[in-house]
Scaffold this motif. Structure first.
Motif, short mmCIF file in Angstrom:
data_model
loop_
_atom_site.label_atom_id
_atom_site.label_comp_id
_atom_site.label_asym_id
_atom_site.label_seq_id
_atom_site.Cartn_x
_atom_site.Cartn_y
_atom_site.Cartn_z
N MET A 102 0.85 -1.20 0.00
CA MET A 102 0.00 0.00 0.00
C MET A 102 0.88 1.24 0.00
SD MET A 102 -3.06 0.94 2.69
CE MET A 102 -2.15 1.43 4.15
N GLN A 103 0.73 2.06 -1.04
CA GLN A 103 1.47 3.32 -1.11
C GLN A 103 0.63 4.42 -0.50
OE1 GLN A 103 1.95 3.31 -5.35
NE2 GLN A 103 3.83 2.11 -5.27
N VAL A 104 1.26 5.28 0.30
CA VAL A 104 0.50 6.28 1.07
C VAL A 104 1.05 7.68 0.80
CG1 VAL A 104 -0.19 7.02 3.37
CG2 VAL A 104 0.12 4.58 2.90
N ILE A 105 0.14 8.59 0.47
CA ILE A 105 0.49 10.02 0.41
C ILE A 105 -0.32 10.70 1.50
CG2 ILE A 105 0.39 12.14 -0.95
CD1 ILE A 105 0.59 10.42 -3.47
N THR A 106 0.34 11.47 2.34
CA THR A 106 -0.34 12.16 3.44
C THR A 106 -0.43 13.65 3.13
OG1 THR A 106 0.50 10.54 5.03
CG2 THR A 106 -0.24 12.66 5.92
N ILE A 107 -1.63 14.19 3.27
CA ILE A 107 -1.85 15.62 3.03
C ILE A 107 -2.51 16.21 4.29
CG2 ILE A 107 -2.91 17.35 1.51
CD1 ILE A 107 -3.36 15.01 -0.52
N THR A 112 -2.87 3.84 -2.21
CA THR A 112 -2.89 3.31 -3.57
C THR A 112 -2.42 1.86 -3.61
OG1 THR A 112 -2.46 5.52 -4.44
CG2 THR A 112 -1.98 3.67 -5.92
N CYS A 113 -3.14 1.07 -4.38
CA CYS A 113 -2.75 -0.32 -4.65
C CYS A 113 -1.62 -0.28 -5.68
CB CYS A 113 -3.95 -1.09 -5.20
SG CYS A 113 -3.51 -2.69 -5.91
N PRO A 114 -0.42 -0.75 -5.32
CA PRO A 114 0.71 -0.65 -6.25
C PRO A 114 0.52 -1.45 -7.52
CG PRO A 114 1.36 -1.82 -4.23
CD PRO A 114 -0.07 -1.41 -4.05
N GLU A 115 -0.30 -2.49 -7.47
CA GLU A 115 -0.50 -3.34 -8.64
C GLU A 115 -1.41 -2.71 -9.68
OE1 GLU A 115 -1.49 -7.83 -8.82
OE2 GLU A 115 -1.07 -7.36 -6.70
N MET A 137 -5.91 -4.58 -3.15
CA MET A 137 -5.62 -4.57 -1.71
C MET A 137 -6.89 -4.89 -0.93
SD MET A 137 -3.22 -1.22 -1.06
CE MET A 137 -4.56 -0.02 -1.23
N LYS A 138 -6.71 -5.65 0.14
CA LYS A 138 -7.82 -5.92 1.04
C LYS A 138 -7.50 -5.28 2.39
CE LYS A 138 -10.46 -9.33 -1.07
NZ LYS A 138 -10.86 -8.46 -2.19
N PHE A 144 -8.61 0.84 9.57
CA PHE A 144 -8.41 0.04 8.37
C PHE A 144 -7.01 -0.58 8.43
CE2 PHE A 144 -11.35 3.47 7.16
CZ PHE A 144 -12.42 2.73 6.66
N TYR A 145 -6.96 -1.90 8.47
CA TYR A 145 -5.69 -2.61 8.61
C TYR A 145 -5.31 -3.30 7.31
CZ TYR A 145 -2.41 -6.25 10.21
OH TYR A 145 -1.33 -7.09 10.35
N HIS A 146 -4.12 -2.99 6.81
CA HIS A 146 -3.62 -3.67 5.61
C HIS A 146 -2.50 -4.60 6.02
CE1 HIS A 146 -1.53 -3.88 1.53
NE2 HIS A 146 -2.69 -4.51 1.41
N ASN A 147 -2.84 -5.87 6.14
CA ASN A 147 -1.93 -6.91 6.61
C ASN A 147 -0.67 -7.01 5.73
OD1 ASN A 147 -0.86 -9.20 7.72
ND2 ASN A 147 -2.45 -10.58 7.02
#
Ligand SMILES: [Zn+2]
Length: 213
Positions: free
Chosen positions: A1-6, A19-22, A122-123, A139-142
């Motif tokens: 999981m790619q994350v941009i923080t604003i 964002t889902c990298p795939e 992503m789940k 929200f947890y991304h294992n």
């Protein structure tokens, strides 16, 4: 999981683009305001928005959600339905923060404990964490060991419980049962302030270790 923080609004709330990298599919998490800046970032990064996810109904987390839904034509998903009264109170929340009151809006879908939300491939696992607010979810991304916790847990602190329907003992229980049970290396993405990890908070957070209240 790619994350941009604003960080948005005078409350410096961490709106995030995950964002889902795939697939490049992206969700907007807790867009509290500054919609123009969020849209510019989406445009700059050429992200394909799939949905808007909300951890809870406080204005500094949801203030931009209604407008983004209209502009982007995507659904608002979450939080859990015990949060409805905060959405009913939206016009009052706008007024309290000194804005012209806007009409209430509601999520297109409420979430339940332990269900999963898809963003691209992503789940994300939904965990109901009441205490700061009654319908708060995380929200947890294992796969990438990251958890978006809204206002449940902060680096060295925890969410306020002095709002209507806040509950300090419930918050502590949520943190102990739903967050501290995650692997210690899990990165915690909070609604305000810096990232932290589950392990760091387990050993250093005075509010849950019993040093305070
Ligand atoms: Zn809050």
């Amino acid at each position: 999981m790619q994350v941009i923080t604003i960080p948005v609004t005078p409350f410096m709330q961490n709106a995030r683009l995950i964002t889902c990298p795939e697939t490049g599919k992206t969700a907007i998490v807790d867009p509290g305001g500054d919609v123009d800046r969020i849209l510019k970032c989406i445009d700059d990064e050429q992200l394909s928005i799939e949905c808007i996810l909300l951890t809870h109904g406080h204005l500094d987390h949801v203030g931009g959600a209604g407008e983004l839904k209209e502009v982007l034509g995507v659904d608002i998903i979450g939080p859990q339905q015990d949060e409805k009264f905060w959405f009913d109170a939206m016009p009052m929340q706008w007024q309290r923060f000194g804005f012209a009151p806007k009409a209430a809006f509601y999520p297109d879908r409420w979430l339940s404990h332990k269900e999963s939300v898809s963003v691209g491939k992503m789940k994300l696992e939904v965990r109901h964490c009441p205490g700061h607010t009654p319908g708060h979810v995380v929200f947890y991304h294992n796969n990438s060991s990251q958890v978006l916790v809204g206002d449940v847990l902060f680096k060295g602190s925890v969410g306020r419980t002095d709002f209507p329907k806040g509950d300090a003992s419930q918050l502590k229980q949520s943190i102990l049962e739903q967050l501290y049970t995650l692997p210690e290396e899990t990165v915690v993405l909070s609604g305000h302030g810096d990232n932290t990890t589950i392990g760091y908070e387990k050993y250093n957070n005075p509010f849950v270790s019993g040093q305070f209240g």
